[in-house]
Design a protein around this motif. Structure first.
Motif, short mmCIF file in Angstrom:
data_model
loop_
_atom_site.label_atom_id
_atom_site.label_comp_id
_atom_site.label_asym_id
_atom_site.label_seq_id
_atom_site.Cartn_x
_atom_site.Cartn_y
_atom_site.Cartn_z
N ALA A 319 15.28 21.60 50.33
CA ALA A 319 15.23 20.38 49.52
C ALA A 319 14.48 20.69 48.23
O ALA A 319 13.49 21.42 48.23
CB ALA A 319 14.52 19.27 50.30
N GLY A 320 14.96 20.12 47.13
CA GLY A 320 14.33 20.37 45.84
C GLY A 320 14.94 21.51 45.06
O GLY A 320 14.59 21.71 43.90
N ASN A 321 15.85 22.27 45.67
CA ASN A 321 16.51 23.35 44.93
C ASN A 321 17.27 22.79 43.74
O ASN A 321 17.90 21.73 43.83
CB ASN A 321 17.47 24.11 45.84
CG ASN A 321 16.76 25.16 46.66
OD1 ASN A 321 15.57 25.35 46.54
ND2 ASN A 321 17.51 25.84 47.52
N VAL A 322 17.24 23.54 42.66
CA VAL A 322 17.90 23.13 41.43
C VAL A 322 18.78 24.26 40.93
O VAL A 322 18.33 25.39 40.82
CB VAL A 322 16.89 22.73 40.34
CG1 VAL A 322 17.58 22.57 39.00
CG2 VAL A 322 16.16 21.45 40.72
N CYS A 340 22.16 15.70 51.08
CA CYS A 340 22.74 15.10 49.88
C CYS A 340 22.37 15.91 48.64
O CYS A 340 21.27 16.48 48.57
CB CYS A 340 22.24 13.65 49.70
SG CYS A 340 22.75 12.52 51.01
N LYS A 341 23.27 15.91 47.68
CA LYS A 341 23.02 16.58 46.40
C LYS A 341 23.31 15.61 45.26
O LYS A 341 24.28 14.84 45.31
CB LYS A 341 23.92 17.81 46.24
CG LYS A 341 23.48 19.01 47.07
CD LYS A 341 24.29 20.25 46.76
CE LYS A 341 23.72 21.46 47.49
NZ LYS A 341 24.50 22.70 47.21
N GLU A 342 22.46 15.67 44.24
CA GLU A 342 22.66 14.87 43.04
C GLU A 342 23.21 15.77 41.94
O GLU A 342 22.69 16.86 41.70
CB GLU A 342 21.35 14.23 42.60
CG GLU A 342 21.50 13.34 41.37
CD GLU A 342 20.19 12.66 40.99
OE1 GLU A 342 20.23 11.69 40.22
OE2 GLU A 342 19.13 13.12 41.46
N THR A 412 20.98 19.18 42.04
CA THR A 412 19.68 19.09 42.71
C THR A 412 19.89 18.75 44.18
O THR A 412 20.60 17.80 44.51
CB THR A 412 18.80 17.99 42.06
OG1 THR A 412 18.63 18.26 40.68
CG2 THR A 412 17.43 17.94 42.74
N SER A 413 19.28 19.53 45.05
CA SER A 413 19.34 19.24 46.49
C SER A 413 18.27 18.21 46.84
O SER A 413 17.08 18.47 46.70
CB SER A 413 19.11 20.52 47.31
OG SER A 413 20.15 21.45 47.08
N LEU A 414 18.70 17.05 47.28
CA LEU A 414 17.76 16.00 47.64
C LEU A 414 17.21 16.21 49.05
O LEU A 414 16.16 15.66 49.39
CB LEU A 414 18.45 14.63 47.56
CG LEU A 414 19.06 14.27 46.20
CD1 LEU A 414 19.70 12.89 46.26
CD2 LEU A 414 18.00 14.33 45.09
N ASP A 415 17.91 16.98 49.86
CA ASP A 415 17.51 17.28 51.24
C ASP A 415 17.77 18.77 51.49
O ASP A 415 18.38 19.44 50.67
CB ASP A 415 18.36 16.46 52.23
CG ASP A 415 18.37 14.97 51.92
OD1 ASP A 415 17.29 14.38 51.93
OD2 ASP A 415 19.47 14.44 51.65
N PRO A 416 17.31 19.28 52.63
CA PRO A 416 17.82 20.59 53.04
C PRO A 416 19.34 20.49 53.14
O PRO A 416 19.87 19.59 53.81
CB PRO A 416 17.17 20.82 54.40
CG PRO A 416 15.93 19.98 54.39
CD PRO A 416 16.28 18.77 53.58
N CYS A 417 20.04 21.38 52.49
CA CYS A 417 21.48 21.20 52.29
C CYS A 417 22.29 22.40 52.77
O CYS A 417 21.85 23.54 52.68
CB CYS A 417 21.79 20.95 50.81
SG CYS A 417 21.39 19.28 50.25
#
Length: 438
Positions: A319-322, A340-342, A412-417
């Motif tokens: 999570a938090g990866n950009v 989820c990813k934004e 942006t990864s909002l969760d572990p994806c």
């Protein structure tokens, strides 16, 4: 201060019941679209738990190369801020999916053991100093762990996971929604795809074959000229056959090669009785081979392009990866499996407003703009960014996002994806936008 865009972001549409003609005419190479009913029925949505993924990766190899970054504001494979480590699938999955309680437990285990020799005395002062040191170290380590990001990007799809994706019914559902051949407009609209898959279209392929000499089908045949006779002689000489004697009235050449039988070349001189029979090239062997061949169906062509195991990629990350602003030179399907990813996207028409790196750079497909920065100086250094039109979405598990070629996107990864990308190249009839020639 943040970026002050002149226009509001446009939400990317979600669609149900997409058809190839609508996709081709409205979205392909034109606009992103989210398909909501395709991936949601795939096996990975049901089966890909962290333990399942770990076991599948372990079947392929013992250790994987993983990006580890402490600065998640930059491209993760940038050598200045990212290092690569070898991790077992179990270690990687544990690092990506661990919860806050798991992290605290690890830290407590790491700092809860005293490293003292058996005979060393334990004074209150020593215990107090040790506690202070552990508290400080633990705080520093916690901060580091919070910033640390892990990202696995496979450059081909691991076979056990690929088998979960490339299932006939799943592939057909996707291709039946978006994929259309370049010359499909020449096909009948009433022609059902499922029937065309089993349809023998050898006759269509024969149209591309070498045509027979059709002079024997005419009522009045032309008399072969001297030039034709010379041509026959050259063929015979090249094939190693006997040269035609000018005094011979009729010759037949069989076995014009030493290794393979070829078509029989028959020739009738115009002085011979039955001079109306002209040269004939027997192509029975060629015709029979073409008749046995079939053109690949839409399904077969689409599978080779979109469901190609060598180009399909697995993305597994914290999570938090950009992944900062960049574009790809191919069609892209981003299927979201876990988390989820934004995404923020920009059309290729805004390339001039997004300040890409030099075309001579190895990062020419990335932008110098950091959309998350609040640095006033950096924002003022790229004033045209405010003129660009943003497109926005939050991609949920079971959804599939189509990203057209050369469209810029920031992720942006909002969760572990866990995500899977299915790219395929531009086809011969598809042009590169003029603004991307730079």
């Amino acid at each position: 201060m943040a970026w002050n865009f002149e226009s509001k972001p446009v939400d990317i549409k979600r669609a149900v019941g997409m058809t190839p003609d609508v996709f081709t005419s409205c979205y392909r190479n034109r606009h992103p679209i989210i398909l909501t009913e395709i991936v949601s029925a795939w096996k990975p949505i049901r089966a890909w738990s962290p333990a399942y993924i770990s076991q599948a990766l372990a079947q392929v190899k013992e250790k994987w190369t993983v990006f580890v970054a402490h600065d998640n504001q930059h491209f993760l494979n940038h050598p200045e801020i990212t290092k690569k480590v070898e991790m077992t699938p179990e270690e990687l999955v544990a690092a990506v999916f661990r919860t806050e309680s798991d992290q605290k437990a690890v830290l407590k285990t790491s700092f809860g053991k005293e490293n003292l020799s058996p005979g060393a005395p334990k004074s209150d002062a020593n215990e107090e100093n040790m506690t202070d040191k552990c508290t400080t170290d633990r705080s520093t380590t916690c901060e580091q762990e919070e910033k640390r990001r892990y990202y696995l990007r496979s450059f081909s799809m691991p076979d056990p996971l690929y088998q979960d994706i490339f299932i006939h019914s799943q592939a057909k559902r996707l291709l039946d929604s978006i994929y259309q051949l370049a010359n499909e407009q020449f096909l009948s609209e009433q022609d059902d795809w499922t029937e065309s898959e089993s349809k023998d279209i050898g006759e269509e392929f024969d149209k591309l074959a070498v045509r027979k000499c059709d002079s024997h089908e005419k009522d009045n045949h032309e008399v072969p000229s001297c030039g034709q006779s010379c041509s026959l002689k050259r063929v015979q000489e090249e094939a190693g056959a006997e040269t035609c004697d000018s005094n011979d009235r009729k010759q037949s050449v069989e076995d014009v090669t030493d290794r393979q039988p070829r078509e029989v070349l028959q020739y009738s001189d115009h002085e011979e009785e039955g001079a109306g029979e002209s040269c004939q090239l027997h192509t029975d062997t060629v015709d029979s081979s073409f008749a046995q061949m079939k053109l690949p169906t839409r399904f077969e062509i689409g599978c080779k392009r979109i469901f190609n195991q060598n180009t399909m990629q697995l993305w597994l990350g914290s999570a938090g990866n950009v992944t900062p602003l960049h574009y790809d030179r191919n069609h892209g399907l981003l299927s979201q499996i876990v988390g989820c990813k934004e995404l923020v996207l920009f059309s290729h028409e805004d390339t001039n407003n997004l300040y890409p790196y030099s075309s001579l750079s190895d990062r020419s497909h990335t932008s110098r703009v950091n959309l998350r920065t609040t640095d006033r100086e950096e924002i003022e250094r790229f004033p045209r960014v405010a003129e660009a039109q943003r497109y926005h979405c939050v991609l949920k598990p079971g959804e599939l996002l189509y990203i057209p070629p050369f469209w810029w996107h920031d992720v942006t990864s909002l969760d572990p994806c866990v995500s899977v990308t299915l790219p395929w190249d531009l086809e011969a009839h598809e042009d590169i936008p003029a603004c991307m020639w730079r």
